[in-house]
Design a protein around this motif. Structure first.
Motif, PDB file in Angstrom:
ATOM      1  N   PRO A   1      -1.056  15.035   1.919  1.00 32.73           N
ATOM      2  CA  PRO A   1      -2.491  14.733   1.854  1.00 32.73           C
ATOM      3  C   PRO A   1      -3.093  15.425   0.628  1.00 32.73           C
ATOM      4  CG  PRO A   1      -1.902  15.800   3.949  1.00 32.73           C
ATOM      5  CD  PRO A   1      -0.725  15.914   3.048  1.00 32.73           C
TER       6      PRO A   1
ATOM      7  N   GLY B   1      -0.777  16.682  10.394  1.00 31.57           N
ATOM      8  CA  GLY B   1      -1.721  16.633   9.267  1.00 31.57           C
ATOM      9  C   GLY B   1      -1.105  16.954   7.916  1.00 31.57           C
ATOM     10  N   SER B   2       0.222  17.086   7.837  1.00 31.88           N
ATOM     11  CA  SER B   2       0.804  17.411   6.536  1.00 31.88           C
ATOM     12  C   SER B   2       1.457  16.199   5.852  1.00 31.88           C
ATOM     13  CB  SER B   2       1.775  18.587   6.637  1.00 31.88           C
ATOM     14  OG  SER B   2       2.677  18.399   7.679  1.00 31.88           O
ATOM     15  N   VAL B   3       1.314  15.023   6.452  1.00 28.13           N
ATOM     16  CA  VAL B   3       1.609  13.758   5.765  1.00 28.13           C
ATOM     17  C   VAL B   3       0.340  12.914   5.880  1.00 28.13           C
ATOM     18  CG1 VAL B   3       2.899  11.566   5.907  1.00 28.13           C
ATOM     19  CG2 VAL B   3       4.115  13.741   6.095  1.00 28.13           C
ATOM     20  N   ARG B   4      -0.063  12.298   4.772  1.00 25.86           N
ATOM     21  CA  ARG B   4      -1.336  11.573   4.796  1.00 25.86           C
ATOM     22  C   ARG B   4      -1.373  10.539   5.922  1.00 25.86           C
ATOM     23  NH1 ARG B   4      -2.552   9.765  -0.873  1.00 25.86           N
ATOM     24  NH2 ARG B   4      -3.741   8.166   0.213  1.00 25.86           N
TER      25      ARG B   4
ATOM     26  N   ILE C   1       3.336  11.580  -0.329  1.00 26.35           N
ATOM     27  CA  ILE C   1       2.955  11.546   1.089  1.00 26.35           C
ATOM     28  C   ILE C   1       2.117  12.760   1.507  1.00 26.35           C
ATOM     29  CG2 ILE C   1       4.908  10.101   1.769  1.00 26.35           C
ATOM     30  CD1 ILE C   1       6.233  12.593   2.955  1.00 26.35           C
TER      31      ILE C   1
ATOM     32  N   ASP D   1      -2.796   7.605   6.134  1.00 26.39           N
ATOM     33  CA  ASP D   1      -2.935   6.170   5.832  1.00 26.39           C
ATOM     34  C   ASP D   1      -1.632   5.496   5.444  1.00 26.39           C
ATOM     35  OD1 ASP D   1      -2.725   7.554   3.461  1.00 26.39           O
ATOM     36  OD2 ASP D   1      -3.966   6.134   2.342  1.00 26.39           O
ATOM     37  N   VAL D   2      -0.476   6.154   5.716  1.00 24.12           N
ATOM     38  CA  VAL D   2       0.810   5.501   5.458  1.00 24.12           C
ATOM     39  C   VAL D   2       1.567   5.369   6.777  1.00 24.12           C
ATOM     40  CG1 VAL D   2       1.027   6.277   3.062  1.00 24.12           C
ATOM     41  CG2 VAL D   2       1.972   7.701   4.908  1.00 24.12           C
ATOM     42  N   ASP D   3       2.497   4.424   6.817  1.00 21.76           N
ATOM     43  CA  ASP D   3       3.325   4.213   8.001  1.00 21.76           C
ATOM     44  C   ASP D   3       4.559   5.127   7.890  1.00 21.76           C
ATOM     45  OD1 ASP D   3       4.004   1.806  10.210  1.00 21.76           O
ATOM     46  OD2 ASP D   3       5.744   2.810   9.325  1.00 21.76           O
TER      47      ASP D   3
ATOM     48  N   HIS E   1       0.833  -1.210   0.000  1.00 23.39           N
ATOM     49  CA  HIS E   1       0.000   0.000   0.000  1.00 23.39           C
ATOM     50  C   HIS E   1       0.865   1.257   0.000  1.00 23.39           C
ATOM     51  CE1 HIS E   1      -1.893   3.340   2.238  1.00 23.39           C
ATOM     52  NE2 HIS E   1      -2.952   3.038   1.503  1.00 23.39           N
ATOM     53  N   ASP E   2       1.886   1.275   0.860  1.00 26.15           N
ATOM     54  CA  ASP E   2       2.702   2.484   0.986  1.00 26.15           C
ATOM     55  C   ASP E   2       3.551   2.718  -0.265  1.00 26.15           C
ATOM     56  OD1 ASP E   2       1.519   2.792   3.424  1.00 26.15           O
ATOM     57  OD2 ASP E   2       3.334   2.569   4.625  1.00 26.15           O
TER      58      ASP E   2
ATOM     59  N   ILE F   1       7.883   3.323   7.334  1.00 28.59           N
ATOM     60  CA  ILE F   1       7.997   2.696   6.002  1.00 28.59           C
ATOM     61  C   ILE F   1       8.206   3.749   4.918  1.00 28.59           C
ATOM     62  CG2 ILE F   1       6.759   1.373   4.217  1.00 28.59           C
ATOM     63  CD1 ILE F   1       5.487  -0.313   6.372  1.00 28.59           C
ATOM     64  N   VAL F   2       7.403   4.819   4.928  1.00 27.09           N
ATOM     65  CA  VAL F   2       7.572   5.793   3.839  1.00 27.09           C
ATOM     66  C   VAL F   2       8.898   6.538   3.942  1.00 27.09           C
ATOM     67  CG1 VAL F   2       5.103   6.028   3.336  1.00 27.09           C
ATOM     68  CG2 VAL F   2       6.214   7.660   4.881  1.00 27.09           C
TER      69      VAL F   2
END
Lengths: 181, 181
Positions: free
Chosen positions: A180, B129-132, A178, B134-136, A168-169, B139-140
């Motif tokens: 939003p 709130g400036s990185v989405r 990354i 739904d990602v880890d 997913h990532d 990991i990203v």
């Protein structure tokens, strides 16, 4: 036997691994081993084939050949990620090949052909308006595969990172980044 | 001399490079070389320091320490990209270090500390709130640095790829992905 060979090649390098090392690892005599294959290079060729057949197989699937360029690109990137994660040791070996023999040069040739097909799919998607116009299709293809391939350095199937979360990532960064929306 | 040493280490591997190889490359005698440095390992330490000082220097800059998490993250990723492209041979050497000596282990330790600071900056930006969501973040961070570091495989300062275009595409993929907004 192929699995053991690839593990050993990845641990200590293909050039530094002898058939004797492999026999010790497998608890077999050298002559028992040569009953199953004719040379170390044959094992390398089979191992690289596992990685390359997997990647080329993705491009041969029906979903990679019909639909919009955007649909095909999404399908192919997801499927290539699955091949990488399914065949991690084989892809790891492929990514370390430097072209020191005919077998390695043929593998590099097939890898280059795959990269070209990917870059032309990205270019096609860009022409259709589904890849942003302000990036270079060849560069971003390399960057996305660079990101994908870098997982061989730290992802382990038995480790703490969930495979679906990783997939997913990877696809999220590639397509959406990354920030939003 | 450091430049020549790093080039040679990258070409043939640090372990496989002797001080004699380096003397031949530089057209110097071994004793003339030892006038300038005390051991091969000292050259390795200096070379790895070039890469690590550059990366750590980014985090020490005022722009990395004030402003919103999003502003700091954008600044740091752009500046780290510039360090990588400016110090390509040194970063290449750093990325190949496997921890075979105290010098290598200290370098890996500094690299890990840098990675942790990056991951915590991404986590902070995500909390703001400036990185989405739904990602880890861990990991990203690895994926983005995997993408960035993969450029050492194919980017050459004297080659056809424009450095500003490459920087633009790296930051675009990382923050926005290739899909049009």
């Amino acid at each position: 036997m192929l699995t053991a060979a690839v593990t050993l090649f990845n641990e200590q390098g293909y050039d530094a691994t002898s058939v004797s090392d492999l026999a010790v690892r497998l608890g077999l005599t050298k002559s028992a081993m040569y009953h199953h294959f004719s040379s170390k290079e044959q094992l390398l060729e089979m191992a690289l084939g596992e990685a390359l057949d997997g990647l080329e197989g993705v491009l041969a699937l029906p979903e990679a050949q019909s639909g919009t360029a955007s649909e095909r690109l999404h399908f192919v990137l997801r499927a290539a990620t699955q091949v990488l994660l399914d065949r991690l040791p084989y892809v790891t070996l492929l990514l370390r090949v430097r072209g020191n023999s005919d077998v390695e040069r043929r593998a590099l040739e097939r890898r280059r052909a795959f990269d070209h097909q990917m870059a032309s799919l990205v270019r096609e998607a860009q022409a259709a308006g589904s890849v942003r116009p302000d990036v270079d299709s060849a560069i971003v293809t390399r960057l996305i595969f660079g990101m994908l391939n870098s997982t061989i350095e730290w992802y382990r199937p038995t480790g703490p990172i969930d495979r679906d979360a990783l997939t997913h990532d990877i696809l999220t960064v590639a397509f959406d980044g990354i920030s939003p929306r």
